[in-house]
Design an enzyme around this catalytic site. Structure first.
Site, PDB file in Angstrom:
ATOM      1  CG  ASP A  34      -1.971   1.693   1.558  1.00 54.92           C
ATOM      2  OD1 ASP A  34      -1.458   2.299   0.396  1.00 54.92           O
ATOM      3  OD2 ASP A  34      -2.512   1.200   1.715  1.00 54.92           O
ATOM      4  CB  ALA A  59     -11.371  -5.085  -3.647  1.00 48.86           C
ATOM      5  NE  ARG A  60     -16.523  -1.724  -6.308  1.00 50.09           N
ATOM      6  CZ  ARG A  60     -17.292  -1.516  -5.224  1.00 50.09           C
ATOM      7  NH1 ARG A  60     -16.591  -2.952  -4.942  1.00 50.09           N
ATOM      8  NH2 ARG A  60     -18.066  -1.083  -4.169  1.00 50.09           N
ATOM      9  CG  ASP A  71     -18.490 -11.128  -2.427  1.00 51.29           C
ATOM     10  OD1 ASP A  71     -19.545 -11.525  -2.459  1.00 51.29           O
ATOM     11  OD2 ASP A  71     -18.675  -9.426  -2.046  1.00 51.29           O
ATOM     12  CD  GLU A  85     -21.122  -7.247  -8.959  1.00 54.73           C
ATOM     13  OE1 GLU A  85     -21.500  -6.106  -7.712  1.00 54.73           O
ATOM     14  OE2 GLU A  85     -19.276  -7.224  -8.389  1.00 54.73           O
ATOM     15  CG  HIS A 141     -20.999  -6.613  -4.696  1.00 54.42           C
ATOM     16  ND1 HIS A 141     -20.363  -5.603  -5.315  1.00 54.42           N
ATOM     17  CD2 HIS A 141     -20.384  -5.712  -3.745  1.00 54.42           C
ATOM     18  CE1 HIS A 141     -20.480  -4.768  -5.808  1.00 54.42           C
ATOM     19  NE2 HIS A 141     -19.698  -5.280  -3.692  1.00 54.42           N
ATOM     20  CB  ILE A 142     -22.546 -11.353  -0.458  1.00 57.56           C
ATOM     21  CG1 ILE A 142     -22.712 -12.399  -0.512  1.00 57.56           C
ATOM     22  CG2 ILE A 142     -24.780 -11.171  -1.015  1.00 57.56           C
ATOM     23  CD1 ILE A 142     -22.362 -13.908   0.203  1.00 57.56           C
ATOM     24  CB  ALA A 143     -18.099  -8.259   0.552  1.00 55.76           C
ATOM     25  CB  ALA A 144     -21.011  -4.545   2.622  1.00 58.15           C
TER      26      ALA A 144
HETATM   27  C1  MLT Z   1     -19.315  -0.916  -1.219  1.00 61.52           C
HETATM   28  O1  MLT Z   1     -18.537  -0.805  -2.041  1.00 61.52           O
HETATM   29  O2  MLT Z   1     -19.006  -0.907   0.144  1.00 61.52           O
HETATM   30  C2  MLT Z   1     -19.149  -2.666  -1.045  1.00 61.52           C
HETATM   31  O3  MLT Z   1     -18.538  -2.911  -2.484  1.00 61.52           O
HETATM   32  C3  MLT Z   1     -20.814  -3.382  -0.556  1.00 61.52           C
HETATM   33  C4  MLT Z   1     -21.640  -3.023  -1.795  1.00 61.52           C
HETATM   34  O4  MLT Z   1     -21.658  -1.985  -1.907  1.00 61.52           O
HETATM   35  O5  MLT Z   1     -22.575  -3.581  -1.770  1.00 61.52           O
END
Ligand code: MLT
Length: 312
Positions: free
Chosen positions: A170, A230-231, A255, A260, A278-281
């Site tokens: 980083d 992440a992306r 994820d 998408e 895409h369920i991490a959050a």
């Molecule tokens: C985000 O950018 O906060 C994450 O990808 C979570 C989302 O929006 O689903």
């Protein structure tokens, strides 16, 4: 009356805040960018998550829009240049869902160490794939964290608690912070060469797009495992698929996807790839936090001219 368009699903806690503070909300989920460009007229605010695409056309068509709030972190679904040109403030909720995203990452790290995807699938198919599921322990392995910001640093700290060695790439991380996390700073190529598992936590930028490509994979250890919460576009999917086919990459957990929702994908169908949508959050806690924070920030901006977490 001040009006906000909710173009992605929002937890009800935030809607209550808008209503209590006298702002009208209208929910229209799943609009294409062209339809959003039509519907946006007359709205003072637009609240989105990762689904809606706020293109230049949407921003040019908006006649009253003052603010776009991204409930979540990544703002790659918003044309930031066009927002600037249109004089529209863009904000996000940078802390609201980071714990959930870090937890999902750790779950996927452990899951690909133990071939959990195939263990689940094979068992349900009646194959009892015990020998095909021989895994590795995370303890003592080197985790390479690419991007050690808010989410990456939680992953790094918790991976240390699992007994992993943590190395980070980083450009913005200080030696002091890395030391405090018990992590070692490395150059990108060094991290690639030294990691048993690599996890991505960098935003999608022109300079990070496709950073996991054929050349990068060739520099990795044979048997590396890769996690991406992440992306999607950080990875060149075809190059990763080739790495998996050749056996150079032992597993991946994904994820996020360049497009998408991903209904078909080159990584679907590998026994050693775990895919989640895409369920991490996607936890009750994170979605409530996102909703509350986004609503408060938008109300403060639209009613009191108070701007927070501005990204453009
Ligand atoms: C985000 O950018 O906060 C994450 O990808 C979570 C989302 O929006 O689903």
């Amino acid at each position: 009356m001040v009006k906000v368009l909710l173009a992605d699903k929002l937890d009800k806690s935030g809607i209550k805040i808008f209503n209590d503070r006298g702002i009208e909300t209208v929910s229209m989920i799943g609009l294409s960018p062209d339809d959003l460009a039509i519907e946006i007229k007359g709205y003072d605010g637009l609240l989105i998550r990762s689904g809606a695409q706020v293109t230049a056309k949407v921003l040019e068509a908006a006649d009253k829009l003052k603010v776009v709030c991204r409930g979540g972190v990544g703002v790659d679904n918003i044309d930031l240049e066009a927002a600037k040109k249109a004089g529209v403030v863009v904000m996000n909720t940078p802390l609201a869902n980071i714990l959930s995203t870090a937890e999902h990452t750790l779950l996927l790290i452990l899951a690909i160490c133990r071939n959990l995807g195939y263990g689940h699938k094979g068992t349900l198919e009646g194959k009892w794939p015990k020998s095909a599921c021989m895994g590795i322990e995370a303890t003592g392995k080197t985790l390479g964290v690419v991007g050690c910001g808010k989410i990456g640093s939680i992953v790094a700290r918790r991976a240390k608690a699992l007994g992993m060695n943590v190395v980070v790439y980083d450009p913005f991380l200080s030696e002091e912070k890395a030391k405090e996390m018990g992590a070692e700073i490395m150059l990108y190529d060094e991290l690639l060469a030294n990691s048993d598992i690599i996890t991505l936590h960098t935003p999608l930028l022109p300079e990070t797009k496709g950073m996991i490509n054929k050349q990068a994979i060739a520099k990795m250890k044979k048997g590396v495992r890769i996690v991406n919460c992440a992306r999607g576009a950080l990875i060149v999917d075809e190059d990763l698929a080739e790495g998996l086919r050749s056996g150079h990459v032992a597993g991946a957990a994904i994820d996020v996807y360049a497009e998408e929702p991903a209904k078909e994908h080159v990584l679907f169908g590998f026994d050693n790839v775990i895919c989640t949508p895409h369920i991490a959050a996607s936890t009750y806690e994170a979605q409530e936090n996102v909703s509350l924070q986004a609503a408060e920030q938008m109300c403060d901006m639209l009613l009191l001219d108070k701007i927070s977490n501005q990204v453009a």
